[in-house]
Design a protein around this motif. Structure first.
Motif, PDB file in Angstrom:
ATOM      1  N   THR A 143      12.194 -26.435 -54.984  1.00 11.19           N
ATOM      2  CA  THR A 143      11.043 -25.573 -54.947  1.00 11.19           C
ATOM      3  C   THR A 143      11.606 -24.224 -54.361  1.00 11.19           C
ATOM      4  O   THR A 143      12.570 -24.161 -53.346  1.00 11.19           O
ATOM      5  N   ASN A 144      11.143 -23.093 -54.633  1.00 10.27           N
ATOM      6  CA  ASN A 144      11.421 -21.732 -54.057  1.00 10.27           C
ATOM      7  C   ASN A 144      10.942 -21.835 -52.644  1.00 10.27           C
ATOM      8  O   ASN A 144      11.554 -20.794 -51.847  1.00 10.27           O
ATOM      9  N   ASP A 145      10.062 -22.498 -52.134  1.00  5.91           N
ATOM     10  CA  ASP A 145       9.200 -22.087 -50.971  1.00  5.91           C
ATOM     11  C   ASP A 145       9.727 -23.175 -50.028  1.00  5.91           C
ATOM     12  O   ASP A 145       9.176 -23.172 -48.681  1.00  5.91           O
ATOM     13  N   SER A 170      -4.439 -22.895 -45.363  1.00  5.84           N
ATOM     14  CA  SER A 170      -3.843 -21.579 -44.849  1.00  5.84           C
ATOM     15  C   SER A 170      -2.471 -21.259 -45.351  1.00  5.84           C
ATOM     16  O   SER A 170      -2.034 -20.110 -45.003  1.00  5.84           O
ATOM     17  N   GLY A 171      -1.729 -22.084 -46.252  1.00  4.68           N
ATOM     18  CA  GLY A 171      -0.618 -21.916 -46.704  1.00  4.68           C
ATOM     19  C   GLY A 171       0.509 -22.326 -45.949  1.00  4.68           C
ATOM     20  O   GLY A 171       1.676 -22.051 -46.452  1.00  4.68           O
ATOM     21  N   GLN A 172       0.173 -22.818 -44.841  1.00  6.30           N
ATOM     22  CA  GLN A 172       1.383 -23.257 -43.983  1.00  6.30           C
ATOM     23  C   GLN A 172       2.012 -24.511 -44.586  1.00  6.30           C
ATOM     24  O   GLN A 172       1.422 -25.460 -44.869  1.00  6.30           O
ATOM     25  N   LEU A 173       3.192 -24.773 -44.397  1.00  6.46           N
ATOM     26  CA  LEU A 173       4.093 -25.981 -44.780  1.00  6.46           C
ATOM     27  C   LEU A 173       3.779 -26.897 -43.601  1.00  6.46           C
ATOM     28  O   LEU A 173       3.641 -26.496 -42.370  1.00  6.46           O
ATOM     29  N   PRO A 174       3.476 -28.278 -43.824  1.00  6.82           N
ATOM     30  CA  PRO A 174       3.373 -29.193 -42.670  1.00  6.82           C
ATOM     31  C   PRO A 174       4.441 -29.076 -41.686  1.00  6.82           C
ATOM     32  O   PRO A 174       5.766 -29.148 -42.269  1.00  6.82           O
ATOM     33  N   ASP A 175       4.340 -29.339 -40.569  1.00  2.63           N
ATOM     34  CA  ASP A 175       5.309 -29.317 -39.639  1.00  2.63           C
ATOM     35  C   ASP A 175       5.889 -30.695 -39.163  1.00  2.63           C
ATOM     36  O   ASP A 175       6.389 -30.987 -38.360  1.00  2.63           O
ATOM     37  N   GLY A 176       5.290 -31.736 -39.982  1.00  3.63           N
ATOM     38  CA  GLY A 176       5.592 -33.126 -39.584  1.00  3.63           C
ATOM     39  C   GLY A 176       5.586 -33.847 -41.240  1.00  3.63           C
ATOM     40  O   GLY A 176       5.345 -33.329 -42.028  1.00  3.63           O
ATOM     41  N   THR A 177       6.335 -35.090 -41.001  1.00  3.27           N
ATOM     42  CA  THR A 177       6.540 -35.758 -42.020  1.00  3.27           C
ATOM     43  C   THR A 177       5.273 -36.340 -42.746  1.00  3.27           C
ATOM     44  O   THR A 177       4.354 -36.718 -41.832  1.00  3.27           O
ATOM     45  N   SER A 178       5.467 -36.104 -44.095  1.00  6.03           N
ATOM     46  CA  SER A 178       4.183 -36.792 -44.909  1.00  6.03           C
ATOM     47  C   SER A 178       4.528 -37.537 -45.810  1.00  6.03           C
ATOM     48  O   SER A 178       5.812 -37.414 -46.297  1.00  6.03           O
ATOM     49  N   HIS A 191      -4.971 -29.460 -39.198  1.00  2.44           N
ATOM     50  CA  HIS A 191      -6.133 -29.618 -38.833  1.00  2.44           C
ATOM     51  C   HIS A 191      -6.226 -28.587 -37.697  1.00  2.44           C
ATOM     52  O   HIS A 191      -5.508 -28.541 -37.137  1.00  2.44           O
ATOM     53  N   THR A 192      -7.408 -28.519 -37.354  1.00  2.00           N
ATOM     54  CA  THR A 192      -7.966 -27.819 -35.814  1.00  2.00           C
ATOM     55  C   THR A 192      -7.478 -28.910 -34.864  1.00  2.00           C
ATOM     56  O   THR A 192      -7.531 -30.060 -35.087  1.00  2.00           O
ATOM     57  N   ALA A 193      -7.391 -28.318 -33.598  1.00  3.75           N
ATOM     58  CA  ALA A 193      -6.940 -29.203 -32.514  1.00  3.75           C
ATOM     59  C   ALA A 193      -8.401 -30.401 -32.250  1.00  3.75           C
ATOM     60  O   ALA A 193      -9.363 -29.907 -32.347  1.00  3.75           O
ATOM     61  N   HIS A 194      -7.815 -31.512 -32.033  1.00  6.33           N
ATOM     62  CA  HIS A 194      -8.779 -32.453 -31.760  1.00  6.33           C
ATOM     63  C   HIS A 194      -8.491 -33.231 -30.378  1.00  6.33           C
ATOM     64  O   HIS A 194      -7.510 -34.294 -30.242  1.00  6.33           O
ATOM     65  N   ILE A 223      -8.266 -28.887 -46.642  1.00  5.68           N
ATOM     66  CA  ILE A 223      -7.653 -30.152 -46.358  1.00  5.68           C
ATOM     67  C   ILE A 223      -8.794 -30.601 -45.138  1.00  5.68           C
ATOM     68  O   ILE A 223      -9.025 -29.941 -44.347  1.00  5.68           O
ATOM     69  N   ARG A 224      -8.948 -31.943 -45.214  1.00  6.24           N
ATOM     70  CA  ARG A 224      -9.695 -32.923 -44.312  1.00  6.24           C
ATOM     71  C   ARG A 224      -9.068 -33.717 -43.665  1.00  6.24           C
ATOM     72  O   ARG A 224      -8.128 -34.535 -44.105  1.00  6.24           O
ATOM     73  N   LEU A 225      -9.241 -33.638 -42.357  1.00  2.24           N
ATOM     74  CA  LEU A 225      -8.579 -35.013 -41.639  1.00  2.24           C
ATOM     75  C   LEU A 225      -9.686 -36.119 -41.481  1.00  2.24           C
ATOM     76  O   LEU A 225     -10.874 -35.881 -41.149  1.00  2.24           O
ATOM     77  N   LEU A 226      -9.265 -37.245 -41.986  1.00  3.92           N
ATOM     78  CA  LEU A 226     -10.324 -38.255 -42.146  1.00  3.92           C
ATOM     79  C   LEU A 226     -10.204 -39.281 -40.977  1.00  3.92           C
ATOM     80  O   LEU A 226     -11.226 -39.982 -40.748  1.00  3.92           O
ATOM     81  N   SER A 227      -9.193 -39.382 -40.269  1.00  2.00           N
ATOM     82  CA  SER A 227      -8.858 -40.477 -39.229  1.00  2.00           C
ATOM     83  C   SER A 227      -9.424 -39.825 -37.846  1.00  2.00           C
ATOM     84  O   SER A 227      -8.600 -40.182 -36.862  1.00  2.00           O
TER      85      SER A 227
END
Length: 450
Positions: free
Chosen positions: A182-184, A208-216, A238-241, A275-279
């Motif tokens: 991919t280009n990005d 927000s267009g951010q790339l995940p900063d951890g493995t998915s 996700h927002t801080a929990h 994106i929703r955090l389910l856990s």
């Protein structure tokens, strides 16, 4: 293979010995050779079921010397209507001499006409793999094409932990380490999910267009190809929990939050993906807990209609109604996309995969009985927790006798009438199982309780 399951089966499913098995079942041994004979010394474990319940794809590895193509891991398609099997791939000893041991993950379109699989061996003329790459097989053309190709080049570092395919076969999702698809994509970073559809290859990103900063990894996709669920270690999705669960004065240090496996749902039906955090806990105060420890979650699966996500979790406090799960084993949860409510479906579930019907009503999962033997069960989520007909034992022969060896990795058709699973049992069909814990794929045709 037995050692693998022994390391996983650390749970017990209390009360499963009381499950009643319906009498009218049609159980078929799927993983036979293309000549119709039972495989004897082979092992079939990874597989997929088409949404219409008519086609099964599975991988087979022979327990041979590896000098013959028949001794290597290959992909097969089996029709549950004609009871015929087609060989899709034919690996050679030269093609097997790569970093990847074989072909594990497979996925099917609704009608079984499109197959998605990953392999270090390239079955596309002119392309040579150095890593595991995702590839398509078309039943109609009997041809294979590479998915992880951009500008004529294969991905330079793909991963194969789980992949998914939409019902129409047009949208594929898979984890990748590749930096040239991919280009990005930045030159370094964790494993990220790549979506392949009519628009080409793109990275799964946050709202927000951010790339995940951890493995998915371990993705699943709804029938429309626009709603997804997946596991991620990322912290920026996700927002801080950071709040503490009730009764806790301090979080346990293990596992640290940056290594926590979390379940996400992504709704891509709008221009700005949600994106929703389910856990996490229902009130959003924390990530879910297990005795004041950060709890890990696993194996998300989304219903074809995109309205329900089921997953396994160590967390005990995810249910919206306050129901508390088991503190020592995995809990099976169902999340409603429409209402944002989470239900506890079962405690003491096993880490042996699960699946959900197209409308979210039926959920199949692996768990162990009191004896420690793992079996496959089905839950009718429309029935109350105290209804004895809510839970069914699936891994049984036509006489209702449970499998005499381990069963796992269940899949269910969209209408809930066909369930497949892997088992090393010898009492489910003639020629099944064998020395060395040979695993076979079985298909059960069920009549759901109305």
């Amino acid at each position: 293979m037995r050692a693998i399951f022994a390391s996983l089966l650390v749970v017990s499913y209390v009360g499963c010995t009381e499950v009643k098995v319906p009498g009218a079942w049609q159980l078929e041994l799927v993983s036979r050779d293309w000549d119709g004979e039972a495989r004897g010394r082979s092992t079939a474990l990874f597989h997929a079921l088409s949404g219409d319940g008519r086609v099964v794809s599975f991988t087979v590895v022979r327990n041979g010397s590896g000098t013959n193509p028949a001794d290597l891991e290959n992909v097969f398609l089996h029709s549950l209507e004609s009871h015929s099997t087609r060989l899709v791939t034919l690996r050679t000893p030269d093609a097997a001499a790569t970093a990847d041991p074989g072909i594990n993950w497979v996925a099917l379109s609704y009608d079984g006409s499109r197959l998605l699989f990953s392999s270090a061996s390239s079955f596309v003329p002119g392309l040579v793999n150095a890593d595991s790459n995702t590839q398509f097989y078309s039943f109609a053309s009997d041809a294979i094409e590479a998915v992880t190709v951009r500008n004529g080049a294969l991905g330079n570092g793909t991963s194969e932990y789980g992949l998914a395919l939409s019902d129409d076969g047009a949208t594929a999702v898979f984890p990748s380490l590749a930096r040239n698809l991919t280009n990005d994509e930045p030159p370094v970073g964790p494993v990220r999910l790549i979506i392949s559809d009519a628009n080409g290859l793109r990275l799964l990103v946050s709202s927000s267009g951010q790339l995940p900063d951890g493995t998915s990894f371990d993705p699943d996709v709804a029938a429309d190809g626009r709603r997804f669920t997946f596991v991620s270690l990322a912290q920026n999705l996700h927002t801080a929990h950071n709040g503490l669960p009730p009764g806790c004065t301090v979080w346990a240090a293990s596992p640290p939050v940056d290594d926590l496996r979390k379940i996400y749902f992504l709704d891509g039906r709008t221009g700005n993906p949600e994106i929703r955090l389910l856990s996490g806990s229902p009130d959003g105060s924390h990530l879910g807990s297990r005795n004041c420890a950060h709890a890990e979650s696993f194996t998300p699966r989304i219903s074809a209609d995109g309205n329900f996500v089921v997953f396994l979790s160590e967390a005990v406090d995810l249910a919206s109604d306050g129901t508390v799960g088991s503190t020592s084993t995995l809990n099976l949860y169902q999340y409603s996309v429409e209402t944002s409510d989470t239900r506890l479906l079962a405690s003491n579930a096993g880490p042996l995969d699960l699946d959900v019907s197209g409308d979210g009503r039926y959920v199949v999962f692996g768990a162990s009985m009191e004896s420690g033997m793992s079996q496959v069960f089905s839950i009718d989520t429309h029935r109350s927790m105290d209804d004895p007909s809510r839970l069914r034992l699936v891994s049984a022969n036509s006489q209702g006798t449970p499998a005499n060896e381990d069963c796992a990795l269940p899949h269910i058709s969209n209408d809930g009438r066909v369930i497949t699973f892997a088992s090393s049992a010898t009492n489910l069909a003639d020629g099944a199982g064998g020395a060395g814990d040979v695993f076979d794929i079985f298909a059960s045709r069920l009549l759901p309780i109305e």
